[in-house]
Design an enzyme around this catalytic site. Structure first.
Site, PDB file in Angstrom:
ATOM      1  N   LYS A  65       0.874  -1.181   0.000  1.00  0.00           N
ATOM      2  CA  LYS A  65       0.000   0.000   0.000  1.00  0.00           C
ATOM      3  C   LYS A  65       0.898   1.213   0.000  1.00  0.00           C
ATOM      4  O   LYS A  65       2.007   1.178   0.559  1.00  0.00           O
ATOM      5  CB  LYS A  65      -0.842   0.010   1.289  1.00  0.00           C
ATOM      6  CG  LYS A  65      -2.158   0.749   1.164  1.00  0.00           C
ATOM      7  CD  LYS A  65      -3.203  -0.117   0.504  1.00  0.00           C
ATOM      8  CE  LYS A  65      -4.569   0.473   0.528  1.00  0.00           C
ATOM      9  NZ  LYS A  65      -5.601  -0.455   0.070  1.00  0.00           N
ATOM     10  N   GLY A 159     -26.364   0.445   2.628  1.00  0.00           N
ATOM     11  CA  GLY A 159     -25.564   1.185   1.647  1.00  0.00           C
ATOM     12  C   GLY A 159     -25.749   0.621   0.252  1.00  0.00           C
ATOM     13  O   GLY A 159     -25.399  -0.530  -0.006  1.00  0.00           O
ATOM     14  N   VAL A 160     -26.353   1.434  -0.638  1.00  0.00           N
ATOM     15  CA  VAL A 160     -26.576   0.950  -2.006  1.00  0.00           C
ATOM     16  C   VAL A 160     -25.798   1.827  -3.001  1.00  0.00           C
ATOM     17  O   VAL A 160     -26.358   2.386  -3.934  1.00  0.00           O
ATOM     18  CB  VAL A 160     -28.087   0.861  -2.374  1.00  0.00           C
ATOM     19  CG1 VAL A 160     -28.694  -0.374  -1.749  1.00  0.00           C
ATOM     20  CG2 VAL A 160     -28.859   2.110  -1.956  1.00  0.00           C
ATOM     21  N   GLY A 161     -24.487   1.934  -2.748  1.00  0.00           N
ATOM     22  CA  GLY A 161     -23.583   2.632  -3.669  1.00  0.00           C
ATOM     23  C   GLY A 161     -23.175   1.688  -4.776  1.00  0.00           C
ATOM     24  O   GLY A 161     -23.959   0.831  -5.210  1.00  0.00           O
ATOM     25  N   VAL A 163     -21.233  -0.974  -4.932  1.00  0.00           N
ATOM     26  CA  VAL A 163     -21.300  -2.418  -4.675  1.00  0.00           C
ATOM     27  C   VAL A 163     -22.697  -2.823  -4.199  1.00  0.00           C
ATOM     28  O   VAL A 163     -23.276  -3.797  -4.701  1.00  0.00           O
ATOM     29  CB  VAL A 163     -20.243  -2.841  -3.625  1.00  0.00           C
ATOM     30  CG1 VAL A 163     -20.326  -4.335  -3.368  1.00  0.00           C
ATOM     31  CG2 VAL A 163     -18.837  -2.465  -4.079  1.00  0.00           C
TER      32      VAL A 163
END
Ligand code: NAD
Length: 329
Positions: A65, A159-161, A163
């Site tokens: 990272k 959460g319906v972003g 993904v």
């Protein structure tokens, strides 16, 4: 590696945790860290997480990272990103950068002008992340009920972003009954209208009585407060760091709630990136993503046999694969 370039103002950390299985894949995060130490700690922690994720997913990739210390809205420039790319190139391909908080596909393209190998410059990985979470949910239902049939299963999606919405579409296609939420209520209502799902306020989703609670928003979904009201048989979603602290995983295990460790369930995106680098086609990639269900079935079997929380077993399996290679040396 600590990177510093006066001319462009670049201050960055590149952390490679482990390259036993292959080059270290991991995003470039750009955040205005308060101190250099904080940036170093974050890079090391996140790089280690990537080693475990790649290993458990069976990928020939290591964990890395990098973090750029700065405000992406103010401090980002082509010169800074190219300089970051040149630092990455000095590692000779041992670190492959991708997108993370504060960086975009376009940023990776600029880094890629200087670094030979970059990821995340093609298709959005989110649909494959959703497919992987779907595989995790199907495997969990099979583990509990002996059949992978989702028809009539009640699933609460937080959460319906990118993904969450893609996942919701797959679940409805299989006949699941959905309850959804999002802090962006207009979005939640739009997705609900499209899919015939019920909508609840964000605060209410975790107490919805359901077969599966699917956290697809932010981290810490399972915490002291949510554990008091959680009424689900399975927890499986896309979010990272679902458990606020490890003890919450032990508590789920004690209660008999089947948990799909976050980095196992949300590995579809990294599997997609690995498959893309190998030049594989979409059906091959999808089949590979669906193996997340098989991995989790093994995790849960061992979790039952060894009476250990699944996330502890997942860590052990990731470590065992790497250790087996060292002991064969
Ligand atoms: P996103 O930003 O597109 O969607 C997240 C959604 O959650 C947004 O619509 C947001 O409004 C909503 N949200 C935020 N806080 C909420 C809350 N308290 N209650 C209800 N809704 C809330 O992000 P995404 O790409 O869909 O990713 C979802 C999660 O999965 C993130 O935690 C991300 O780190 C993780 N993840 C994503 C991928 C990927 O490929 N996109 C891969 C691995 C992990």
């Amino acid at each position: 590696m600590l990177c510093h370039d006066k001319a462009t103002g670049l201050k960055a950390v590149i952390a490679i945790h482990d390259t036993t299985l292959g080059p270290a894949l991991g995003g470039v995060r750009m955040v205005p860290y308060a101190t250099d130490d904080e940036a170093i700690r974050d890079a090391l922690r996140l790089a280690k997480g990537m080693t475990y994720k790649a290993s458990l997913a069976g990928l020939n990739l290591g964990g890395g990272k990098s973090v750029i210390i700065g405000d992406p809205g103010r401090d980002k420039s082509e010169a800074l990103l190219r300089t970051m790319g040149r630092f990455i190139q000095t590692l000779g391909g041992r670190y492959i950068p991708g997108i993370d908080s504060g960086t975009t596909q376009d940023d990776l393209r600029v880094i890629g002008l200087e670094a030979e190998r970059v990821s995340c410059v093609g298709e959005d990985p989110s649909p494959r992340t959703a497919l992987g979470v779907y595989a995790a949910i199907v495997a969990a239902i099979r583990h509990l009920h002996g059949t992978p049939d989702l028809a009539g299963m009640r699933i609460a999606v937080q959460g319906v972003g990118h993904v969450g919405a893609a996942l919701a579409r797959m679940l409805v296609r299989d006949g699941a009954e959905l309850v959804i939420t999002d802090v962006r209520m207009a979005l939640a209502k739009q997705v609900a209208n499209e899919l015939g799902a019920a909508v609840v306020e964000p605060d209410a989703i975790v107490s919805v009585p359901c077969d599966v609670f699917a956290p697809c928003a932010l981290g810490d979904a399972i915490n002291d407060d949510s554990l008091k009201v959680l009424d689900a048989a399975i927890v499986a979603g896309a979010a990272n760091n679902v458990l606020a602290v490890p003890e919450h995983g032990a508590e789920l295990h004690r209660r008999g709630v089947l948990y799909a460790p976050d980095y196992a369930a949300n590995a579809g995106g990294i599997i997609f990136l690995a498959e893309e680098m190998l030049g594989h086609d979409a059906p091959t990639t999808d089949r590979r993503v669906m193996t997340i269900g098989d991995t989790l079935a093994t995790v849960w079997r061992r979790s039952g046999e060894e009476d250990l929380p699944p996330e502890v077993v997942a860590d052990r399996m990731a470590e065992e694969r790497i250790e087996a290679i060292h002991s064969a040396d």
